[in-house]
Scaffold this motif. Structure first.
Motif, PDB file in Angstrom:
ATOM      1  N   SER B 220      13.553  35.604 -17.410  1.00 37.11           N
ATOM      2  CA  SER B 220      13.805  34.920 -18.527  1.00 37.11           C
ATOM      3  C   SER B 220      15.009  34.570 -18.992  1.00 37.11           C
ATOM      4  CB  SER B 220      12.782  35.523 -19.672  1.00 37.11           C
ATOM      5  OG  SER B 220      11.754  35.953 -19.178  1.00 37.11           O
ATOM      6  N   THR B 270      12.749  30.671 -11.512  1.00 42.41           N
ATOM      7  CA  THR B 270      12.490  31.203 -12.728  1.00 42.41           C
ATOM      8  C   THR B 270      10.875  31.346 -13.022  1.00 42.41           C
ATOM      9  OG1 THR B 270      12.809  29.598 -14.350  1.00 42.41           O
ATOM     10  CG2 THR B 270      14.668  31.087 -13.864  1.00 42.41           C
ATOM     11  N   ILE B 274       8.951  34.941 -13.451  1.00 49.41           N
ATOM     12  CA  ILE B 274       8.260  35.257 -14.588  1.00 49.41           C
ATOM     13  C   ILE B 274       6.501  35.334 -14.589  1.00 49.41           C
ATOM     14  CG2 ILE B 274       7.875  34.761 -17.081  1.00 49.41           C
ATOM     15  CD1 ILE B 274      10.599  33.154 -17.031  1.00 49.41           C
TER      16      ILE B 274
END
Lengths: 395, 320
Positions: B220, B270, B274
């Motif tokens: 994040s 990402t 995540i």
């Protein structure tokens, strides 16, 4: 990872479409027709926009018009000298031009008065002054006309001269000295070129005035600054730059194709209600098929996937066929009928070739407007079909 | 309001999403309330049928939202040629007050829907369907940003005034502007760049240690720091212009559309970090393939974006 292509399912979907050929073909045909119409309109708009943008480059960088009480009026020619004082301006040309209404044919001719000795503001005019003897034109009181004008005049039996009616009601007899052909048909089909003196006489204008003034700027980046300087000096003048014209073209064509697109949306909506209805009413045979599939171990998810493949193949096929046909229609046949939507019906509107332009973004746009919308219409019927119970339908 | 073909396409699809989204919301609300895998009542039977519908709708929306996100930016880019002052998408996006939020919502929804699908696939591949209740409850929650995005998008195109003069990216993304973006420039750029590399290193450490919470955190932060450092530090090297810091101009032809590649890598990387991490926490089972994908994609992004200043330095012998 979300959608692994399953070729056996794909194969099954194609066969399933072929088995119900009549029904699928009807949907396929209408969908292709809709996509064909839509893409033709967008392609024509794009092609005309391209043609206009090419013409745009030949237009003057800044055009100055004088407005009195909101009405356009003539500009005193003596302002030319004072405009030349502004730094950055490389040439200033006063123009004398206007429209002449020719009643028998119901058309407007564009009349442009030019002088043999001054610098011309557009390449077309420069070309014309090079090819014809302008000095001779002014001594013999004659004119050069565009192809379209010549045709209209010949239809009214004026083959070697034309009688203009001046603003005082007198006749002015002008010889046709020549006809010019130009690549930029949009610009010059309805054009009549006269010596300036004659143009003044026909319009009944004062010779110390000009219709508008064209300004040439050495550095195109300075245009906004120069416009500001001119309008501060002469508050009654409105300056129109090339960029203003480009933006208004863009708006008009976006508006026209957008308007059509809005109509298309209504058609599409009606079509999708039909699709929804058609696909949700399953025939007993189809029901039996789903029952058998479930009985041999297919899950609802598999049937949903198969239905998705079906509608995807159908809509993608219709998309490709529609695009291919409209490419042929627009660029091969030059879009008969449909192009009038954008061009208007004026008798003197020139005939010109639509230049080929097809970019990937247009294809993406057309794809987004057709395939996902069709799939959305079949989504819920497909789900309904897939959740039928095997025992119920087999009975 | 201006109705260009692109805007009509976006609005039409929005209307479809709204319609299907409402059906999905209604159905998933029912499922979240009354789902019980142990029962064999008619209600449970209907619910299990409806769960197929909801997941199909979500799949449909997500599969379209991916290309539509790029198409939205492209549309804004195209509109910039008719809006005075705008030179790329950022001017158009910022010409309406909430344009930036709209873009952020679009991005957020991609992450949320992507995560939902991850959860869905884990769920249906397990015989006990352990997360069915959870995933439909989550969809009820996720539908809020979806509807917010649709509402904002409609308001955005309605409120778009093509005769209003807007700022171009040159003023929006500079230290002198009064917007909150200028706050990034107050802090030394080395901090942002340091954070960018630091959090990537942290994600590798987390991967080695198989520590999922740290992995989620590192990814994040990596996402946030990448975007800020892209604006503050990296973009001038792409443009080879010390004052040009726009994150949207990367998507233009002059820079070989490199932005599409960069953003895809960054967001996918990402997302796997995540989303995969969150999935691992939920299912209490490590998801090494997602983590590997995340590390690889992030590394690729990092390599490409770092090569710009390096190549510039090698060629010219100075930093910008």
């Amino acid at each position: 990872m979300f959608f692994k292509p399953n070729f056996s399912l794909l194969d099954y979907a194609i066969r399933s479409l072929m088995r119900r050929f009549g029904k699928s073909f009807f949907i396929f045909l209408i969908l292709s027709l809709l996509i064909f119409l839509l893409s033709s309109v967008l392609m024509i708009a794009d092609a005309i926009k391209l043609e206009l943008n090419t013409t745009l480059k030949t237009l003057p960088q800044i055009t100055l018009q004088r407005f009195i009480a909101g009405k356009q009026s003539d500009i005193p020619v003596e302002r030319v000298d004072s405009l030349l004082d502004i730094e950055g301006i490389s040439a200033v040309t006063p123009r004398v031009w206007g429209y002449y209404y020719f009643k028998p044919a119901g058309v407007n001719f564009s009349i442009v008065g030019i002088d043999a000795y001054e610098e011309q503001y557009s390449p077309t005019l420069t070309l014309i002054t090079q090819n014809f003897d302008m000095k001779l034109l002014s001594t013999q009181e004659s004119m050069i006309v565009g192809e379209g004008v010549q045709k209209i005049l010949a239809e009214n039996y004026y083959t070697d001269f034309f009688n203009f009616v001046t603003s005082e009601g007198k006749w002015k007899r002008v010889h046709i000295a020549g006809v010019f052909h130009s690549d930029l048909a949009l610009e010059s089909n309805d054009l009549i070129i006269l010596p300036k003196k004659l143009a003044y006489a026909i319009f009944g204008m004062d010779e110390s005035r000009a219709t508008d003034i064209v300004v040439k700027v050495a550095n195109a980046k300075e245009i906004p600054t120069i416009v500001q300087k001119i309008t501060t000096r002469y508050p009654d003048i409105r300056a129109i730059t090339q960029d203003d014209i480009r933006v208004s073209y863009q708006n008009i064509f976006d508006y026209k194709s957008g308007f059509f697109l809005a109509l298309f949306s209504v058609c599409a909506f009606a079509f999708f209600i039909i699709i929804y209805d058609k696909t949700s009413g399953l025939s007993s045979e189809e029901k039996k098929e789903i029952g058998i599939l479930k009985a041999v171990g297919w899950s609802s998810d598999d049937i949903l996937k198969e239905k998705f493949y079906e509608s995807f193949i159908l809509s993608l096929g219709a998309f490709l066929v529609g695009i291919a046909f409209s490419l042929f229609f627009v660029y091969g046949l030059q879009a008969p009928l449909l192009r009038n939507l954008f061009m208007g019906y004026s008798a003197l509107k020139p005939s010109f070739m639509l230049p080929f332009s097809l970019d990937s973004s247009m294809l993406v746009l057309l794809f987004l407007l057709s395939v996902p919308i069709y799939i959305a219409a079949t989504l819920i019927p497909a789900w309904k079909a897939s959740t039928l119970d095997a025992d119920e339908v087999m009975r | 309001m201006s109705l260009t073909p692109e805007i009509i396409a976006l609005l039409t699809l929005d209307a479809i999403f709204l319609f299907l989204g409402l059906i999905a919301l209604f159905a998933s609300g029912r499922i979240a309330l009354w789902w019980d895998n142990q029962k064999s009542t008619p209600l449970q039977y209907t619910l299990s049928k409806q769960s197929y519908l909801v997941s199909t709708i979500i799949k449909y929306i997500f599969m379209l939202k991916l290309p539509l996100f790029l198409f939205f930016i492209y549309t804004c880019d195209k509109l910039s040629s008719i809006i005075a002052g705008a030179m790329c998408a950022s001017g158009v996006v910022n010409s309406v007050d909430f344009g930036l939020y709209l873009t952020l919502f679009k991005l957020l929804n991609l992450y949320l829907f992507g995560f939902w699908l991850l959860l869905h696939y884990t769920d249906i591949n397990n015989e006990k369907l352990p997360y069915t209740r959870l995933k439909f409850a989550l969809f009820v929650l996720f539908s809020l940003p979806l509807f917010a995005e649709i509402g904002l998008e409609i308001a955005f195109f309605v409120g778009l005034n093509i005769s209003k003069i807007v700022s171009c990216c040159g003023t929006l993304f500079s230290a002198t502007s009064s917007s909150y973006i200028s706050l990034f420039f107050v802090v030394d750029e080395l901090l942002w760049v340091g954070g960018f590399y630091g959090f990537f290193a942290l994600s590798i450490v987390a991967f080695r240690l198989k520590n999922t919470p740290v992995m989620i955190f590192a990814n994040s932060m990596f996402l946030i720091f990448s975007i800020i450092s892209l604006i503050v530090f990296f973009s001038p090297y792409v443009y080879e212009l010390p004052t040009h810091r726009c994150p949207f101009c990367l998507l233009q032809k002059e820079y070989y559309y490199v932005g599409y590649l960069l953003y895809t890598l960054l967001f996918a990387g990402t997302f796997y970090g995540i989303g995969g991490g969150a999935l691992a926490l939920l299912s209490k089972k490590a998801q090494p393939s997602f983590m590997k994908a995340s590390i690889c994609l992030n590394m690729l992004y990092l390599a490409i974006i770092s090569s710009y200043p390096l190549i510039y330095y090698v060629k010219n012998g100075v930093w910008l």
